[in-house]
Scaffold this motif. Structure first.
Motif, short mmCIF file in Angstrom:
data_model
loop_
_atom_site.label_atom_id
_atom_site.label_comp_id
_atom_site.label_asym_id
_atom_site.label_seq_id
_atom_site.Cartn_x
_atom_site.Cartn_y
_atom_site.Cartn_z
N ARG A 1 0.83 -1.20 0.00
CA ARG A 1 0.00 0.00 0.00
C ARG A 1 0.86 1.25 0.00
NH1 ARG A 1 -2.45 -0.44 5.16
NH2 ARG A 1 -1.41 -2.44 5.48
N TRP B 1 -9.13 -8.57 -4.64
CA TRP B 1 -10.30 -7.68 -4.69
C TRP B 1 -10.81 -7.39 -3.27
CZ3 TRP B 1 -12.40 -3.94 -6.92
CH2 TRP B 1 -13.77 -3.65 -6.85
N VAL C 1 -8.45 -4.95 -1.71
CA VAL C 1 -8.66 -3.62 -2.27
C VAL C 1 -9.83 -2.93 -1.59
CG1 VAL C 1 -9.53 -2.45 -4.35
CG2 VAL C 1 -7.59 -4.01 -4.53
N ILE D 1 -8.57 0.93 -1.55
CA ILE D 1 -7.58 1.21 -2.59
C ILE D 1 -8.26 1.88 -3.77
CG2 ILE D 1 -5.92 0.18 -4.18
CD1 ILE D 1 -5.08 0.09 -1.21
N MET E 1 -4.60 0.30 -8.62
CA MET E 1 -3.60 -0.77 -8.60
C MET E 1 -2.57 -0.47 -9.69
SD MET E 1 -5.98 -4.15 -8.01
CE MET E 1 -7.36 -3.56 -9.01
N VAL F 1 -9.45 1.71 -9.77
CA VAL F 1 -10.55 0.86 -9.33
C VAL F 1 -11.89 1.36 -9.87
CG1 VAL F 1 -11.80 0.03 -7.29
CG2 VAL F 1 -9.31 0.07 -7.29
#
Length: 324
Positions: free
Chosen positions: A142, A198, A201, A206, A209, A304
């Motif tokens: 991250r 997923w 995320v 998030i 990516m 995303v």
């Protein structure tokens, strides 16, 4: 993601098989947690420090995807990576890697490690209890963690600073070091691995990516078709533009769009890259040749909010498809 991709397959909605090498062990840029004699790396961040030990990300039958809970599990993931990258594939090991038989670098200490475990394939360590076999792994980092240690590994190949400056309020996630053992390179295993990503995320909110994916070979002339296809059909917009570092930049525009055989170009792409494109990924400007691992790398950017709705629906907007 990384700069070494050893693929045996993956698609996003219907992944088939996967071996991916995304962040190889190479020279580290200045400021990146140096590996020096007598220097101890920082304690791992994430599941090994403050996360719930029950942080399961999903299940399919006997297979479970979750975060590594101990340093020992990270080492087992490194052993799996060594088996795939160095024994099966063509990575070149240094003396330390040969001695430990683990694919490891300084970034392992600050990454989260997503594991796929088979509870029907138990292993017994000497003088210890049985444990499920680790059959797949993925390494994620991250931005909120990376910033504390001077950034992402992908910055070793691509200039990410302009992108971060344009998107200061977004949280980026770097993907890498992914692989699956040969007997488990099936739709079920890889689908569960993607489900784990997923879920991760969503849990960490998030926004983007990012990372590198690789084409086999170090001669861009021989890769003119797939590189040109990516340049003409998937190049990132100005809003998301990323460019290879000066001195490492390899022009991807090697054939005119009108001369491309689109069907042949798609066939020439690694399955992982095709999977990313189906998700809605964009490709950065310029490739990078990695002679150590025998690959030519491209930078993948996946906001995303722009992911294919079809694929989001497949795994579930709440990652409920394979929830534990």
């Amino acid at each position: 993601m990384s700069a070494r991709t050893a693929t045996a397959a993956a698609t996003a909605l219907k992944p088939l098989k996967l071996i991916t090498r995304m962040m190889p062990q190479r020279h580290l840029p200045a400021g990146r947690i140096p590996v020096l004699p007598g220097i101890r790396l920082p304690a791992p961040v994430g599941p090994l420090k403050g996360s719930s030990p029950d942080a399961t990300l999903g299940r399919i039958g006997s297979l479970e995807v979750r975060l590594a809970r101990t340093v020992g599990e990270v080492k087992r993931a490194q052993e799996l990576r060594y088996q795939v990258f160095y024994e099966e594939m063509s990575a070149i090991a240094d003396a330390k890697t040969l001695l430990t038989r683990r694919d490891a670098d300084a970034f392992d200490a600050i990454c989260d490690h997503i594991l796929v475990l088979d509870h029907d394939a138990m292993e017994t360590k000497p003088f210890g209890k049985s444990r499920p076999k680790i059959v797949g792994t993925y390494r994620v980092l991250r931005q909120s963690v990376a910033d504390r240690f001077d950034g992402f590994y992908t910055a070793n190949e691509y200039d990410l600073a302009p992108l971060f400056a344009r998107k200061p309020d977004l949280e980026f996630l770097e993907l890498g070091r992914s692989c699956v053992l040969p007997p488990y390179r099936t739709k079920r295993t890889v689908e569960l691995l993607w489900h784990g990503i997923w879920t991760y995320v969503l849990r960490h909110r998030i926004d983007v990516m990012i990372g590198c994916a690789s084409l086999e070979g170090t001669d861009p002339r021989r890769l003119a078709l797939p590189l040109s296809f990516l340049h003409h059909t998937a190049g990132a917009s100005a809003e998301w533009a990323v460019r290879a570092l000066p001195g490492r930049y390899v022009d991807m525009n090697r054939m005119g769009k009108e001369s491309l055989d689109m069907r042949q170009a798609l066939h020439a792409l690694p399955p992982l890259v095709k999977g990313y494109l189906r998700l809605g990924a964009m490709i950065g400007d310029g490739a990078v040749v990695d002679h150590q691992f025998g690959t030519t790398d491209v930078c993948v950017i996946m906001p995303v909010a722009q992911l294919s709705q079809r694929h989001v629906n497949y795994y579930g907007a709440d990652a409920g498809r394979h929830a534990a």
